[in-house]
Every structure is written in structure tokens, then in C-alpha cells.
Design an enzyme around this catalytic site. Structure first.
Site, mmCIF file in Angstrom:
data_model
loop_
_atom_site.group_PDB
_atom_site.id
_atom_site.type_symbol
_atom_site.label_atom_id
_atom_site.label_comp_id
_atom_site.label_asym_id
_atom_site.label_seq_id
_atom_site.Cartn_x
_atom_site.Cartn_y
_atom_site.Cartn_z
ATOM 1 C CB THR A 162 34.094 44.039 38.108
ATOM 2 O OG1 THR A 162 34.197 42.663 38.462
ATOM 3 C CG2 THR A 162 33.138 44.163 36.934
ATOM 4 N NE ARG A 190 34.612 33.063 38.949
ATOM 5 C CZ ARG A 190 34.414 34.379 39.045
ATOM 6 N NH1 ARG A 190 34.864 35.197 38.104
ATOM 7 N NH2 ARG A 190 33.771 34.877 40.068
ATOM 8 C CB VAL A 191 31.613 32.100 33.484
ATOM 9 C CG1 VAL A 191 30.771 33.307 33.094
ATOM 10 C CG2 VAL A 191 32.301 31.508 32.247
ATOM 11 N N GLY A 192 32.171 34.459 35.850
ATOM 12 C CA GLY A 192 31.581 35.184 36.977
ATOM 13 C C GLY A 192 30.240 35.796 36.632
ATOM 14 C CG ASP A 193 29.261 39.246 38.861
ATOM 15 O OD1 ASP A 193 30.426 38.870 39.111
ATOM 16 O OD2 ASP A 193 28.929 40.458 38.830
ATOM 17 C CB THR A 213 32.136 45.572 41.170
ATOM 18 O OG1 THR A 213 33.395 45.184 41.741
ATOM 19 C CG2 THR A 213 31.563 46.708 42.002
ATOM 20 N N GLY A 214 32.192 42.612 42.496
ATOM 21 C CA GLY A 214 32.333 41.852 43.735
ATOM 22 C C GLY A 214 32.447 40.372 43.446
ATOM 23 N N GLY A 216 31.655 37.140 42.222
ATOM 24 C CA GLY A 216 30.708 36.737 41.194
ATOM 25 C C GLY A 216 29.775 35.622 41.625
HETATM 26 N N1 GLY Z 1 32.588 40.282 39.710
HETATM 27 C C1 GLY Z 1 33.674 39.741 39.009
HETATM 28 C C2 GLY Z 1 33.725 38.302 39.043
HETATM 29 O O1 GLY Z 1 33.401 37.688 40.054
HETATM 30 O O2 GLY Z 1 34.109 37.729 38.063
#
Ligand code: GLY
Length: 293
Positions: A162, A190-193, A213-214, A216
Site C-alpha cells: 500500500t 475484495r476490498v481492503g482496509d 499498510t498491511g 487489510g
Molecule cells: N492494506 C492493503 C490491503 O489489504 O488491501
């Protein structure tokens, strides 16, 4: 008031190894781009977006050009921008066919009544706002393709990446911007954080700004960015807040990191991965970059 900007280029392994220095240098270039705006009296919001665009356009990073591919071999990106002066946020999720998702997130913030637009709806909104279509072939790098093919043959690695920027301007306003291609070989949709205010991105003038970052899924479950801001509200220095947030991430065995700035221009960062590339220009005007965890 002092200005400051801190950007990250993602937590986790950087392959091949000699790319780590390029990532750190890319973060510094992004921080400088944002700082030029702050030094000219510009807003934290403009600075965070400018830094994020530099990172999205740099193929070394998993955002914009250089994004990882989903299970279908396509780029789907997430981004969020939050303005600490009024708690307004704009975000896009699983968006395709744009060069700079953070700029579409800004349009959502400024020109729509919504916070988060996803998928084809986000793309339609971008077109209606005059954002030019960007061919998927220009977003896909050789590195992303090789990784996708390797994962298809050898299995999913669940390694995220990220980019993000946090800034405070001379008026004492803070802003956070985060952008990502997400996790390689993720399920389409898929949607992350990153696009979720409170999870991967948060900004509030009463506390500070955070970009995470990391992994999600782990970051969402501990609402990491808001957690760090709550630590600032409790009186923590940004460094202590970042470290507390990473400990919190351990509660769900998550891997990742975050960058934090408060309205006084103090910065902090932490990660529980071996590496997190970052670059900064601090309140004293000192600049730097690094990648070791
Ligand atoms: N932090 C990025 C994701 O998991 O999409």
C-alpha cells in the site's frame, strides 16, 4: 504552525532485495512533492494527494501503476482521502481503468454526497467527472504479472502493499491519503482496509492523521487508523500511538504498519514487518527516507 509530511510505500518484504533502496527513494520524492505544497502555504489535503500521486505513478509500488493483480489477472484498486478539518472523506474501492485512484477519491469527497463508491459505479462516477479512461495494460508491470503467474502456479502468498501520506499544514489542518492495489491474487471484488475511514485511513484536526499498510482484513478488524488517533487523543506522542497500534494489530495476528502525524507536526511510525519504506520532511525541515522496520 509547523508543517510536516510522512509517506509510506508499504510494509512487508520488498523483492528483489535491491529494490528496497528504490522504494525508500521513491517515498522521499513523494514526501518532497507534498512538502513543496506545504512550504508554499498549500493545504495538507493537497499535499497528501500530491505525494500519493507520485507513489501511484511509480511502478515500484503496489498502487496505481504497479498494482498487483487479482485472481482473474486484473487490477482493482482502493483509495481513500480524509480531511481532518471537517472529517469529510472520499474513497473508491475495487476501481479499474483509472491512473490515479486517489484523485477519484478526492472527487468523491468534493463533488459527491457519498463517502465510498465501489466497482463499476466508481468508474462511472470517474468518467462523469471527466477522468480519462486509463488502459489496464498501462497499470500492469512485468513484476506484477510475474508474481501473479507464480501465485497461480504455487499458491496465494497473501502479501499486501500500500502507499500512503499524512500531512499537517501551516493552518494546523491534517489530512491522510492511502492507495493500494490490495492483495495479489485476491478474490475479484475484495476490498481492503485502505478505502475504509477508520481502518486504513483517518484524519481529525483534534488528534492527527494516520495511513496504514498491511493485511487489510486484520487492519479492518482492529480499526487501526482510528485506534491510533484515539491514542493521540489520550495524550500519546505519534511514535507511541503508532507503536500501540501495531501492538493492537498483534491481537488479530496481523502484519502491517502505519504512519502518524499530529497537528503539532510531530511524526511517528511503526511496523511489525521487517521493512516499511517511508520518506518524510519533518517540522524542522529535515528530510529523510528508510526501509528497515
Ligand atoms: N492494506 C492493503 C490491503 O489489504 O488491501
Amino acid at each position: 504552525m509547523p508543517t510536516a509530511i510522512l509517506v509510506h510505500g508499504g510494509a512487508g518484504a520488498i523483492f528483489p532485495d535491491d529494490r528496497a533502496h528504490a522504494c525508500a527513494r521513491g517515498c522521499l520524492e513523494a514526501a518532497r512533492a507534498g512538502h513543496r505544497i506545504l512550504a508554499a502555504g498549500g493545504s495538507a489535503l493537497d499535499a497528501a494527494v500530491a505525494a500519493c500521486v507520485v507513489l501511484e505513478d511509480d511502478p515500484a509500488f503496489n498502487a496505481g501503476t504497479g498494482s498487483v493483480l487479482n485472481a482473474d489477472g486484473e487490477v482493482e484498486m482502493d483509495a481513500c482521502l480524509m480531511d481532518g478539518s471537517n472529517l469529510r472523506a472520499g474513497a473508491v474501492a475495487a476501481i479499474r481503468g483509472v491512473r490515479n485512484p486517489i484523485e477519484v477519491a478526492r472527487l468523491v469527497l468534493e463533488r459527491s454526497p457519498h463517502v465510498l463508491l465501489a466497482g463499476s459505479g466508481a468508474e462511472r462516477f470517474a468518467r462523469a467527472q471527466g477522468v480519462a479512461p486509463w488502459p489496464a495494460s498501462l497499470l500492469v508491470t512485468e513484476r506484477a504479472l510475474t508474481r501473479w503467474q507464480k501465485e497461480r502456479d504455487e499458491g496465494w502468498t497473501n502479501k499486501p502493499g500500500t502507499v500512503g501520506a499524512v500531512a499537517v499544514d501551516a493552518q494546523g489542518h491534517v489530512a491522510a491519503a492511502t492507495s493500494t492495489g490490495g492483495i495479489s491474487s485476491k478474490h475479484p471484488g475484495r476490498v481492503g482496509d485502505s478505502p475504509l475511514p477508520g481502518a486504513g485511513t483517518y484524519a481529525d484536526d483534534e488528534t492527527g492523521a494516520v495511513s496504514a499498510t498491511g493485511q487489510g482484513e486484520a487492519i479492518i478488524r482492529v480499526v487501526l487508523a482510528k485506534f491510533a488517533c484515539d491514542q493521540l487523543a489520550a495524550g500519546d506522542h505519534p511514535q507511541a500511538a503508532a507503536e500501540a497500534a501495531v501492538r493492537r494489530l498483534g491481537r488479530v495476528q496481523g502484519e502491517g504498519g502505519l504512519v502518524v502525524v499530529d497537528r503539532q507536526g510531530r511524526i511517528g511510525l511503526a511496523a511489525n514487518t521487517a521493512r516499511m519504506s517511508r520518506g518524510w520532511v519533518d517540522a524542522e525541515g529535515n528530510e529523510g527516507c528508510a526501509f528497515e522496520g
